[in-house]
Design a protein around this motif. Sequence first.
Motif, PDB file in Angstrom:
ATOM      1  N   THR A 157     -34.275 -82.401 -30.548  1.00 33.44           N
ATOM      2  CA  THR A 157     -33.266 -82.247 -31.591  1.00 33.44           C
ATOM      3  C   THR A 157     -33.063 -83.555 -32.346  1.00 33.44           C
ATOM      4  O   THR A 157     -32.965 -83.574 -33.577  1.00 33.44           O
ATOM      5  CB  THR A 157     -31.922 -81.793 -30.976  1.00 33.44           C
ATOM      6  N   VAL A 158     -32.989 -84.652 -31.606  1.00 30.37           N
ATOM      7  CA  VAL A 158     -32.797 -85.971 -32.217  1.00 30.37           C
ATOM      8  C   VAL A 158     -33.957 -86.303 -33.149  1.00 30.37           C
ATOM      9  O   VAL A 158     -33.758 -86.757 -34.280  1.00 30.37           O
ATOM     10  CB  VAL A 158     -32.648 -87.062 -31.129  1.00 30.37           C
ATOM     11  N   GLU A 159     -35.182 -86.059 -32.693  1.00 30.58           N
ATOM     12  CA  GLU A 159     -36.350 -86.354 -33.528  1.00 30.58           C
ATOM     13  C   GLU A 159     -36.373 -85.475 -34.778  1.00 30.58           C
ATOM     14  O   GLU A 159     -36.700 -85.937 -35.867  1.00 30.58           O
ATOM     15  CB  GLU A 159     -37.643 -86.165 -32.712  1.00 30.58           C
ATOM     16  N   ALA A 160     -36.018 -84.199 -34.608  1.00 23.92           N
ATOM     17  CA  ALA A 160     -35.982 -83.290 -35.761  1.00 23.92           C
ATOM     18  C   ALA A 160     -34.926 -83.748 -36.763  1.00 23.92           C
ATOM     19  O   ALA A 160     -35.146 -83.713 -37.982  1.00 23.92           O
ATOM     20  CB  ALA A 160     -35.685 -81.868 -35.298  1.00 23.92           C
ATOM     21  N   MET A 161     -33.783 -84.199 -36.254  1.00 29.96           N
ATOM     22  CA  MET A 161     -32.715 -84.646 -37.142  1.00 29.96           C
ATOM     23  C   MET A 161     -33.092 -85.935 -37.866  1.00 29.96           C
ATOM     24  O   MET A 161     -32.738 -86.135 -39.027  1.00 29.96           O
ATOM     25  CB  MET A 161     -31.426 -84.842 -36.342  1.00 29.96           C
ATOM     26  N   LYS A 162     -33.820 -86.808 -37.194  1.00 29.65           N
ATOM     27  CA  LYS A 162     -34.291 -88.038 -37.844  1.00 29.65           C
ATOM     28  C   LYS A 162     -35.212 -87.699 -39.016  1.00 29.65           C
ATOM     29  O   LYS A 162     -35.147 -88.313 -40.084  1.00 29.65           O
ATOM     30  CB  LYS A 162     -35.044 -88.917 -36.842  1.00 29.65           C
ATOM     31  N   ARG A 163     -36.091 -86.703 -38.798  1.00 31.32           N
ATOM     32  CA  ARG A 163     -37.001 -86.292 -39.874  1.00 31.32           C
ATOM     33  C   ARG A 163     -36.209 -85.748 -41.054  1.00 31.32           C
ATOM     34  O   ARG A 163     -36.517 -86.039 -42.222  1.00 31.32           O
ATOM     35  CB  ARG A 163     -37.990 -85.237 -39.375  1.00 31.32           C
ATOM     36  N   ARG A 164     -35.181 -84.948 -40.765  1.00 35.07           N
ATOM     37  CA  ARG A 164     -34.365 -84.391 -41.842  1.00 35.07           C
ATOM     38  C   ARG A 164     -33.580 -85.487 -42.555  1.00 35.07           C
ATOM     39  O   ARG A 164     -33.376 -85.440 -43.765  1.00 35.07           O
ATOM     40  CB  ARG A 164     -33.408 -83.330 -41.281  1.00 35.07           C
ATOM     41  N   ALA A 165     -33.114 -86.458 -41.784  1.00 37.59           N
ATOM     42  CA  ALA A 165     -32.326 -87.555 -42.361  1.00 37.59           C
ATOM     43  C   ALA A 165     -33.153 -88.365 -43.361  1.00 37.59           C
ATOM     44  O   ALA A 165     -32.625 -88.878 -44.355  1.00 37.59           O
ATOM     45  CB  ALA A 165     -31.806 -88.468 -41.257  1.00 37.59           C
ATOM     46  N   ALA A 166     -34.447 -88.460 -43.093  1.00 36.51           N
ATOM     47  CA  ALA A 166     -35.325 -89.222 -43.983  1.00 36.51           C
ATOM     48  C   ALA A 166     -35.365 -88.618 -45.380  1.00 36.51           C
ATOM     49  O   ALA A 166     -35.617 -89.309 -46.377  1.00 36.51           O
ATOM     50  CB  ALA A 166     -36.731 -89.285 -43.400  1.00 36.51           C
ATOM     51  N   ALA A 167     -35.070 -87.313 -45.466  1.00 35.03           N
ATOM     52  CA  ALA A 167     -35.082 -86.624 -46.762  1.00 35.03           C
ATOM     53  C   ALA A 167     -33.749 -86.765 -47.497  1.00 35.03           C
ATOM     54  O   ALA A 167     -33.624 -86.366 -48.648  1.00 35.03           O
ATOM     55  CB  ALA A 167     -35.406 -85.144 -46.558  1.00 35.03           C
ATOM     56  N   GLY A 168     -32.732 -87.325 -46.807  1.00 34.72           N
ATOM     57  CA  GLY A 168     -31.441 -87.523 -47.457  1.00 34.72           C
ATOM     58  C   GLY A 168     -30.540 -86.307 -47.342  1.00 34.72           C
ATOM     59  O   GLY A 168     -30.895 -85.290 -46.741  1.00 34.72           O
ATOM     60  N   THR A 169     -29.347 -86.408 -47.919  1.00 34.16           N
ATOM     61  CA  THR A 169     -28.360 -85.335 -47.856  1.00 34.16           C
ATOM     62  C   THR A 169     -27.698 -85.133 -49.212  1.00 34.16           C
ATOM     63  O   THR A 169     -27.572 -86.087 -49.992  1.00 34.16           O
ATOM     64  CB  THR A 169     -27.279 -85.651 -46.802  1.00 34.16           C
ATOM     65  N   SER A 170     -27.303 -83.902 -49.484  1.00 32.10           N
ATOM     66  CA  SER A 170     -26.633 -83.615 -50.755  1.00 32.10           C
ATOM     67  C   SER A 170     -25.115 -83.773 -50.625  1.00 32.10           C
ATOM     68  O   SER A 170     -24.392 -83.731 -51.611  1.00 32.10           O
ATOM     69  CB  SER A 170     -26.948 -82.182 -51.206  1.00 32.10           C
ATOM     70  N   MET A 171     -24.622 -83.951 -49.381  1.00 30.50           N
ATOM     71  CA  MET A 171     -23.186 -84.114 -49.158  1.00 30.50           C
ATOM     72  C   MET A 171     -22.707 -85.458 -49.711  1.00 30.50           C
ATOM     73  O   MET A 171     -23.354 -86.480 -49.491  1.00 30.50           O
ATOM     74  CB  MET A 171     -22.858 -84.045 -47.660  1.00 30.50           C
ATOM     75  N   LYS A 172     -21.590 -85.425 -50.396  1.00 33.27           N
ATOM     76  CA  LYS A 172     -21.052 -86.650 -50.991  1.00 33.27           C
ATOM     77  C   LYS A 172     -19.827 -87.178 -50.259  1.00 33.27           C
ATOM     78  O   LYS A 172     -19.455 -88.338 -50.399  1.00 33.27           O
ATOM     79  CB  LYS A 172     -20.685 -86.413 -52.465  1.00 33.27           C
ATOM     80  N   SER A 173     -19.157 -86.298 -49.495  1.00 30.36           N
ATOM     81  CA  SER A 173     -17.942 -86.709 -48.799  1.00 30.36           C
ATOM     82  C   SER A 173     -17.644 -85.725 -47.673  1.00 30.36           C
ATOM     83  O   SER A 173     -18.197 -84.627 -47.637  1.00 30.36           O
ATOM     84  CB  SER A 173     -16.749 -86.745 -49.760  1.00 30.36           C
ATOM     85  N   PHE A 174     -16.759 -86.144 -46.759  1.00 35.77           N
ATOM     86  CA  PHE A 174     -16.350 -85.239 -45.688  1.00 35.77           C
ATOM     87  C   PHE A 174     -15.596 -84.050 -46.270  1.00 35.77           C
ATOM     88  O   PHE A 174     -15.705 -82.931 -45.771  1.00 35.77           O
ATOM     89  CB  PHE A 174     -15.473 -85.977 -44.673  1.00 35.77           C
ATOM     90  N   ASN A 175     -14.868 -84.288 -47.342  1.00 35.47           N
ATOM     91  CA  ASN A 175     -14.141 -83.199 -48.003  1.00 35.47           C
ATOM     92  C   ASN A 175     -15.093 -82.133 -48.528  1.00 35.47           C
ATOM     93  O   ASN A 175     -14.778 -80.944 -48.539  1.00 35.47           O
ATOM     94  CB  ASN A 175     -13.286 -83.728 -49.162  1.00 35.47           C
ATOM     95  N   SER A 176     -16.274 -82.558 -48.986  1.00 34.89           N
ATOM     96  CA  SER A 176     -17.239 -81.590 -49.507  1.00 34.89           C
ATOM     97  C   SER A 176     -17.719 -80.660 -48.395  1.00 34.89           C
ATOM     98  O   SER A 176     -18.068 -79.510 -48.635  1.00 34.89           O
ATOM     99  CB  SER A 176     -18.435 -82.307 -50.154  1.00 34.89           C
ATOM    100  N   ILE A 177     -17.710 -81.166 -47.155  1.00 34.41           N
ATOM    101  CA  ILE A 177     -18.050 -80.329 -46.003  1.00 34.41           C
ATOM    102  C   ILE A 177     -16.925 -79.334 -45.745  1.00 34.41           C
ATOM    103  O   ILE A 177     -17.152 -78.136 -45.558  1.00 34.41           O
ATOM    104  CB  ILE A 177     -18.285 -81.195 -44.746  1.00 34.41           C
ATOM    105  N   ILE A 178     -15.683 -79.843 -45.753  1.00 28.76           N
ATOM    106  CA  ILE A 178     -14.519 -78.995 -45.478  1.00 28.76           C
ATOM    107  C   ILE A 178     -14.414 -77.853 -46.494  1.00 28.76           C
ATOM    108  O   ILE A 178     -14.082 -76.716 -46.138  1.00 28.76           O
ATOM    109  CB  ILE A 178     -13.223 -79.847 -45.497  1.00 28.76           C
ATOM    110  N   LEU A 179     -14.730 -78.156 -47.754  1.00 22.57           N
ATOM    111  CA  LEU A 179     -14.631 -77.134 -48.802  1.00 22.57           C
ATOM    112  C   LEU A 179     -15.592 -75.974 -48.568  1.00 22.57           C
ATOM    113  O   LEU A 179     -15.396 -74.881 -49.092  1.00 22.57           O
ATOM    114  CB  LEU A 179     -14.897 -77.759 -50.176  1.00 22.57           C
ATOM    115  N   LYS A 180     -16.636 -76.216 -47.780  1.00 25.40           N
ATOM    116  CA  LYS A 180     -17.619 -75.167 -47.503  1.00 25.40           C
ATOM    117  C   LYS A 180     -17.228 -74.297 -46.303  1.00 25.40           C
ATOM    118  O   LYS A 180     -17.900 -73.320 -46.003  1.00 25.40           O
ATOM    119  CB  LYS A 180     -18.995 -75.802 -47.264  1.00 25.40           C
ATOM    120  N   PHE A 181     -16.146 -74.649 -45.602  1.00 22.50           N
ATOM    121  CA  PHE A 181     -15.752 -73.918 -44.400  1.00 22.50           C
ATOM    122  C   PHE A 181     -15.642 -72.406 -44.615  1.00 22.50           C
ATOM    123  O   PHE A 181     -16.208 -71.630 -43.837  1.00 22.50           O
ATOM    124  CB  PHE A 181     -14.410 -74.449 -43.868  1.00 22.50           C
TER     125      PHE A 181
END
Length: 230
Positions: free
Chosen positions: A25-49
């Motif tokens: 899981t850690v290795e898979a997440m590292k690979r995904r992290a290399a591609a970056g994220t579209s999230m701009k803030s913790f609030n942007s996560i909460i708004l998707k709840f």
Amino acid sequence: MGNKVGKSESPKKVSIPETKLEAKTVEAMKRRAAAGTSMKSFNSIILKFPKIDESLRNCKVIFKQFDEDSNGAIDYEELKKSFHKLEISCTEEEINDLFQACDINEDKGIDFNEFIVLLCLVYLLKDDAATLHAKAWVGMPNLEATFETLVDAFVFLDKNKDGYVSKSEMVQAINETTSGEGSGQIAMKRFEEMDWDKNGMVNFKEFLFAFTSWVGIDDNEDEEEGGEKV
């Protein structure tokens, strides 16, 4: 992996996966992290709840199909049959590892929120075209997008891209959105909700279990099942 320990973190168990599944899981997440994220803030996560909550609840149909004895939990044999029906290619060892990892209350059964976590781990780990278009997602086009959002949210929190979220990273994520005296307390509360084994680091599985609680799946499912599952 030990040389990636954060300066202020405990050097003991940090960044040392305790199981083969966690290491994958850690290795898979590292690979995904290399591609970056579209999230701009913790609030942007909460708004998707709300949208995430609705999408995950649609999995209840799948869950009930595989809970053949309708006891509110999927046992190991039912899970193996489920993977076969969904055409998800996993070895017996992989299925067993997933079962053990997601049976948090160790009652030899996967309840609904544990099933959600298990499916999302499969989505992350089986990052190939065949699995991404497995029968698991047929009829639920929003499910892939929801799992992708959850992966994206974890990548946003994992500032140093080591496959874990530390306290300092959580504080940083909250502070990017919220300022003032209460922001640190909010960050600590959220972190404590995620850090189930209290080792100071949160892996993707722990994050997923906390997330199902944050969006309210646990509470509503308990009510539906008459409070049988804890």
